[in-house]
Motif scaffolding. Structure first.
Motif, PDB file in Angstrom:
ATOM      1  N   UNK A  42       0.824  -1.199   0.000  1.00  0.00           N
ATOM      2  CA  UNK A  42       0.000   0.000   0.000  1.00  0.00           C
ATOM      3  C   UNK A  42       0.866   1.260   0.000  1.00  0.00           C
ATOM      4  N   UNK A  43       0.317   2.328  -0.547  1.00  0.00           N
ATOM      5  CA  UNK A  43       1.045   3.578  -0.688  1.00  0.00           C
ATOM      6  C   UNK A  43       1.530   4.108   0.657  1.00  0.00           C
ATOM      7  N   UNK A  44       2.792   4.531   0.670  1.00  0.00           N
ATOM      8  CA  UNK A  44       3.427   5.236   1.788  1.00  0.00           C
ATOM      9  C   UNK A  44       3.566   4.382   3.040  1.00  0.00           C
ATOM     10  N   UNK A  45       3.549   3.077   2.886  1.00  0.00           N
ATOM     11  CA  UNK A  45       3.878   2.164   3.980  1.00  0.00           C
ATOM     12  C   UNK A  45       5.370   1.848   3.942  1.00  0.00           C
ATOM     13  N   UNK A  46       5.818   1.107   4.937  1.00  0.00           N
ATOM     14  CA  UNK A  46       7.218   0.669   4.937  1.00  0.00           C
ATOM     15  C   UNK A  46       7.530  -0.176   3.709  1.00  0.00           C
ATOM     16  N   UNK A  47       6.563  -0.984   3.276  1.00  0.00           N
ATOM     17  CA  UNK A  47       6.782  -1.803   2.090  1.00  0.00           C
ATOM     18  C   UNK A  47       6.896  -0.939   0.847  1.00  0.00           C
ATOM     19  N   UNK A  48       6.099   0.124   0.765  1.00  0.00           N
ATOM     20  CA  UNK A  48       6.221   1.052  -0.356  1.00  0.00           C
ATOM     21  C   UNK A  48       7.608   1.687  -0.355  1.00  0.00           C
ATOM     22  N   UNK A  49       8.092   2.054   0.822  1.00  0.00           N
ATOM     23  CA  UNK A  49       9.447   2.605   0.921  1.00  0.00           C
ATOM     24  C   UNK A  49      10.474   1.608   0.398  1.00  0.00           C
ATOM     25  N   UNK A  50      10.335   0.331   0.777  1.00  0.00           N
ATOM     26  CA  UNK A  50      11.281  -0.682   0.298  1.00  0.00           C
ATOM     27  C   UNK A  50      11.241  -0.800  -1.222  1.00  0.00           C
ATOM     28  N   UNK A  51      10.036  -0.746  -1.788  1.00  0.00           N
ATOM     29  CA  UNK A  51       9.915  -0.811  -3.234  1.00  0.00           C
ATOM     30  C   UNK A  51      10.562   0.384  -3.906  1.00  0.00           C
ATOM     31  N   UNK A  52      10.306   1.578  -3.383  1.00  0.00           N
ATOM     32  CA  UNK A  52      10.914   2.793  -3.922  1.00  0.00           C
ATOM     33  C   UNK A  52      12.439   2.734  -3.807  1.00  0.00           C
ATOM     34  N   UNK A  53      12.920   2.274  -2.659  1.00  0.00           N
ATOM     35  CA  UNK A  53      14.373   2.176  -2.453  1.00  0.00           C
ATOM     36  C   UNK A  53      15.006   1.242  -3.487  1.00  0.00           C
ATOM     37  N   UNK A  54      14.350   0.113  -3.738  1.00  0.00           N
ATOM     38  CA  UNK A  54      14.900  -0.867  -4.679  1.00  0.00           C
ATOM     39  C   UNK A  54      14.940  -0.289  -6.093  1.00  0.00           C
ATOM     40  N   UNK A  55      13.854   0.300  -6.537  1.00  0.00           N
ATOM     41  CA  UNK A  55      13.812   0.852  -7.894  1.00  0.00           C
ATOM     42  C   UNK A  55      14.795   2.010  -8.029  1.00  0.00           C
ATOM     43  N   UNK A  56      14.918   2.820  -6.991  1.00  0.00           N
ATOM     44  CA  UNK A  56      15.887   3.922  -7.022  1.00  0.00           C
ATOM     45  C   UNK A  56      17.312   3.388  -7.129  1.00  0.00           C
ATOM     46  N   UNK A  57      17.600   2.326  -6.392  1.00  0.00           N
ATOM     47  CA  UNK A  57      18.952   1.734  -6.473  1.00  0.00           C
ATOM     48  C   UNK A  57      19.230   1.217  -7.874  1.00  0.00           C
ATOM     49  N   UNK A  58      18.265   0.506  -8.440  1.00  0.00           N
ATOM     50  CA  UNK A  58      18.451   0.002  -9.812  1.00  0.00           C
ATOM     51  C   UNK A  58      18.675   1.158 -10.786  1.00  0.00           C
ATOM     52  N   UNK A  59      17.934   2.259 -10.601  1.00  0.00           N
ATOM     53  CA  UNK A  59      18.083   3.401 -11.498  1.00  0.00           C
ATOM     54  C   UNK A  59      19.482   3.997 -11.397  1.00  0.00           C
ATOM     55  N   UNK A  60      19.961   4.193 -10.172  1.00  0.00           N
ATOM     56  CA  UNK A  60      21.292   4.768 -10.000  1.00  0.00           C
ATOM     57  C   UNK A  60      22.364   3.846 -10.556  1.00  0.00           C
TER      58      UNK A  60
END
Length: 423
Positions: A42-60
């Motif tokens: 769900x949006x803005x949960x800890x799991x959403x943060x983990x998903x955002x972190x992972x995609x951001x890492x892949x992007x960088x």
């Protein structure tokens, strides 16, 4: 299609790395994985943060920069030769329904990332920058309104309105963005877009039913929602003769049938649905005295939706006169139909043709972030089939070859718009 956009053998169009894209989808799906094979992130949960972190890492890791705006939208940028040009953007969302699947939204974001990875593999420099966006709270399953991030970006509603939204536990959007570390400094909308593409599972059965790989999406259906209240008179089911009744449920059932009939008259894109019904007093041996139900009307143009609305209302007035029941139809939500850019539609069609994929025109019956982006820039969408047309369900599924096909089409449509930098 640009004849220079070919693979190393120089004869066929370049293709994405199918296995890498699939593996990325499966890796992201582990975050919030459910026992039935779906995802709850769900949006803005800890799991959403983990998903955002992972995609951001892949992007960088792919050489991209990451910018976050004040509503938490993320923009992952691969520079072009001329960075003064507005970027060619693609994207979707990575939040899910409580019983969501692996592909809804997530596919659109990771397909964009795979486009960048493929350009890196082939050392292709584009003239314009390429960007991949994730949009905050598209699903609306935790916070309302739906398509929140893209809606704020497109000025459909204000940042303050979005910040004020609360979940069922009273937690607000702004504090949750701050808590997970994804409240940026960029003003939503202060971010140019040259053109926008979104790749998505169809979330319906049409492509699969026609055995077609690519849906070239021409637009999104307009939507009108209403609450209808029919008021009669409750009375004993035994002593009251049929001709002397004011049966609210029987009157309602006639209107419900008209909702469907109107959609059928306005084919092929007419949709008419009654999804919720409340009957009072809801007793076995009492003639219903009041019924409230929802009406959902959709079609490819606002004119057609308005025609369907007028037909249903006129029919309801006729039923009221014939039955003696009072009938009130109150609008609750309205979303205009959105046509996509002919240039983007044609780019998708050209890519599908050049790559040898079967394709057909398609319309989206569901809302997507591309609806708001189409207000700001030329936009288009690419659909691929999903098994049995099922989405917003843990058993949501798509074939790897279709996942690959949609991303290949996205790659070449974006390249057509971004251009190849000439030496």
């Amino acid at each position: 299609m640009n004849p220079n956009i070919t693979s190393n053998n120089g004869t066929s169009p370049i293709r994405i790395n199918s296995q890498r894209l699939w593996d990325s989808l499966m890796e992201l799906a582990k975050i919030g994985a459910t026992p039935k094979g779906g995802v709850c992130r769900l949006a803005l949960t800890e799991l959403d943060k983990e998903g955002r972190d992972l995609v951001s890492r892949w992007a960088r890791e792919s050489g991209m920069t990451v910018t976050i705006d004040k509503i938490g939208n993320g923009f992952l940028r691969r520079p072009g030769r001329n960075n003064d040009l507005p970027p060619v953007m693609t994207g979707s969302h990575i939040d899910t329904q409580p019983t969501g699947g692996k592909f809804d939204g997530n596919y659109g974001v990771l397909a964009g990332l795979e486009v960048v990875r493929t350009l890196n593999d082939h050392n292709i420099e584009t003239e314009a920058p390429i960007e991949v966006a994730w949009w905050t709270n598209e699903e609306g399953s935790r916070f309302v309104p739906v398509m929140m991030g893209s809606g704020v970006f497109a000025k459909a509603f204000t940042l303050e309105h979005a910040y004020a939204a609360k979940d069922t536990e009273g937690k607000g959007v702004k504090e949750e963005l701050e808590r997970i570390g994804y409240i940026g400094t960029e003003e939503p909308g202060d971010h140019p877009i040259g053109s926008y593409f979104e790749t998505h599972i169809e979330q319906g059965p049409v492509l699969e039913d026609n055995d077609v790989t690519i849906g070239v999406v021409t637009g999104v259906l307009g939507i009108r929602w209403f609450d209808c209240t029919v008021t009669g008179m409750e009375a004993h089911a035994g002593p009251t003769p049929m001709g002397l009744r004011r049966d609210a449920l029987q009157a309602s059932s006639r209107i419900m049938q008209e909702v469907v009939a109107s959609a059928l008259r306005h084919a092929p894109h007419g949709r008419g649905t009654v999804g919720m019904v409340r009957v009072h007093p809801n007793s076995r041996n009492v003639i219903p005295g009041a019924v409230t139900f929802t009406i959902d009307l959709r079609n490819s143009s606002d004119t057609l939706v308005d025609q369907m609305t007028a037909e249903v209302k006129a029919f309801a007035q006729k039923v009221s006169q014939e039955t003696g029941c009072s009938i009130e139809i109150v609008p609750t939500s309205s979303y205009p139909a959105q046509s996509f850019s002919p240039d983007c539609i044609n780019a998708v069609e050209r890519a599908a043709t050049a790559l040898g994929y079967s394709h057909m025109p398609a319309v989206s019956g569901a809302g997507h972030d591309a609806v708001y982006m189409a207000r700001l820039a030329p936009a288009g969408m690419i659909f691929i089939p999903c098994k049995d047309g099922i989405s917003h369900n843990e058993i949501e599924d798509a074939k790897p070859e279709h996942i690959t096909a949609g991303c290949n089409v996205l790659l070449h449509a974006m390249l057509e718009k971004a251009g190849i930098a000439q030496a």
